[in-house]
Design an enzyme around this catalytic site. Sequence first.
Site, mmCIF file in Angstrom:
data_model
loop_
_atom_site.group_PDB
_atom_site.id
_atom_site.type_symbol
_atom_site.label_atom_id
_atom_site.label_comp_id
_atom_site.label_asym_id
_atom_site.label_seq_id
_atom_site.Cartn_x
_atom_site.Cartn_y
_atom_site.Cartn_z
ATOM 1 N N LYS A 13 0.699 -1.616 -0.239
ATOM 2 C CA LYS A 13 -0.437 -0.047 0.383
ATOM 3 C C LYS A 13 1.256 1.263 -0.271
ATOM 4 C CE LYS A 13 -2.441 -0.871 3.498
ATOM 5 N NZ LYS A 13 -2.058 -2.662 4.602
ATOM 6 N N ARG A 86 -9.959 1.005 8.421
ATOM 7 C CA ARG A 86 -9.415 0.198 8.302
ATOM 8 C C ARG A 86 -10.527 -1.416 9.417
ATOM 9 N NH1 ARG A 86 -3.469 0.711 8.584
ATOM 10 N NH2 ARG A 86 -2.064 -1.370 8.829
ATOM 11 N N ARG A 125 11.935 -5.879 5.443
ATOM 12 C CA ARG A 125 11.799 -4.200 5.085
ATOM 13 C C ARG A 125 12.278 -3.973 6.150
ATOM 14 N NH1 ARG A 125 6.095 -2.540 4.870
ATOM 15 N NH2 ARG A 125 5.752 -2.398 6.643
ATOM 16 N N ARG A 158 11.554 -1.483 11.360
ATOM 17 C CA ARG A 158 10.264 -1.204 12.070
ATOM 18 C C ARG A 158 9.971 -1.803 13.602
ATOM 19 N NH1 ARG A 158 5.165 0.431 8.632
ATOM 20 N NH2 ARG A 158 4.174 -0.699 9.618
ATOM 21 N N ARG A 169 -0.496 -8.712 13.139
ATOM 22 C CA ARG A 169 -1.447 -7.502 11.740
ATOM 23 C C ARG A 169 -2.424 -8.449 11.375
ATOM 24 N NH1 ARG A 169 3.730 -4.901 10.651
ATOM 25 N NH2 ARG A 169 2.057 -3.401 9.051
HETATM 26 P P1 AMP Z 1 0.557 0.851 8.453
HETATM 27 O O1 AMP Z 1 2.145 1.199 8.685
HETATM 28 O O2 AMP Z 1 -0.554 1.170 7.829
HETATM 29 O O3 AMP Z 1 0.842 -1.423 8.776
HETATM 30 O O4 AMP Z 1 0.123 0.878 10.428
HETATM 31 C C1 AMP Z 1 0.946 0.424 11.373
HETATM 32 C C2 AMP Z 1 0.204 0.645 12.684
HETATM 33 O O5 AMP Z 1 -1.018 2.048 12.977
HETATM 34 C C3 AMP Z 1 -1.345 -0.493 13.031
HETATM 35 O O6 AMP Z 1 -1.085 -1.565 12.566
HETATM 36 C C4 AMP Z 1 -1.892 0.195 13.809
HETATM 37 O O7 AMP Z 1 -1.427 -0.084 15.013
HETATM 38 C C5 AMP Z 1 -2.115 1.398 13.271
HETATM 39 N N1 AMP Z 1 -3.087 1.879 12.580
HETATM 40 C C6 AMP Z 1 -2.963 1.894 11.249
HETATM 41 N N2 AMP Z 1 -3.892 2.938 10.517
HETATM 42 C C7 AMP Z 1 -5.223 2.491 11.180
HETATM 43 C C8 AMP Z 1 -6.219 2.820 11.311
HETATM 44 N N3 AMP Z 1 -6.771 2.777 9.932
HETATM 45 N N4 AMP Z 1 -7.252 2.385 12.368
HETATM 46 C C9 AMP Z 1 -6.104 1.939 13.338
HETATM 47 N N5 AMP Z 1 -5.204 1.684 13.968
HETATM 48 C C10 AMP Z 1 -4.060 1.910 12.711
#
Ligand code: AMP
Length: 216
Positions: A13, A86, A125, A158, A169
């Site tokens: 994404k 999400r 990554r 990360r 996740r």
């Molecule tokens: P990402 O970088 O998109 O994988 O997001 C990293 C983390 O941020 C996720 O594992 C969630 O803990 C939190 N997060 C990101 N976007 C959302 C969302 N729309 N709703 C809830 N938690 C989020």
Amino acid sequence: MRVVLLGAPGAGKGTHCKRIADRYQVAHLSSGDILRRERAAGSDLGRKAQGYMDAGALVPDDLIVEMMTKAIGQAAGGYVLDGFPRTVNQAEVLDTSLAAQNAATDMVVNLRVSDNVVLERITGRRSCPKCGTVYHVKNMPPKTPGVCDKDGTPLVQRPDDTEEVVRNRLQTYYRQTEPVVDYYKARCTVHDIDADGDADLVAAEIFARLDALARK
Ligand code: AMP
């Protein structure tokens, strides 16, 4: 242009939203990136979010909705959403606020990826903490191992990219985020794209759909 890009963690994404934002000159709104910036700044939101993020769980909807409504409100020239919505509740809130402005999402793209590809991609990554460039130890290695090609900064992993957290996740994705795909499928066309393969081919496929939308 208002685009929503859905997909499991590791589907690509971030990579594809960046390319879409560059090509169509829209804002790239990544909820994960905004949360990481809030954490780095030590804000109240960042502190509230950190435990959930480190465990691979979702940050509560009320915090996310407030944060993303603000970001969307500032993106007057259009946007591509990365990591939001999400949950079905987040999708409903987004639709309601768009409807209040007589607007709607123009296209929903769903990147489909298999679990083994996700694990391989995410655990390999690495990124540059200074400029944000993302590498992969095998598939997209920097010229010198462990160091950013652009500015020589040591690369980092990360904290939520370890295998244990990635498995959480993925579970979170299947439980709470996959229903968002069905939410949209009940309301509009969802462009399913196979994202297991080469990123350039996936990008070409996404651009073909978005070019058709831009021509309308
Ligand atoms: P990402 O970088 O998109 O994988 O997001 C990293 C983390 O941020 C996720 O594992 C969630 O803990 C939190 N997060 C990101 N976007 C959302 C969302 N729309 N709703 C809830 N938690 C989020």
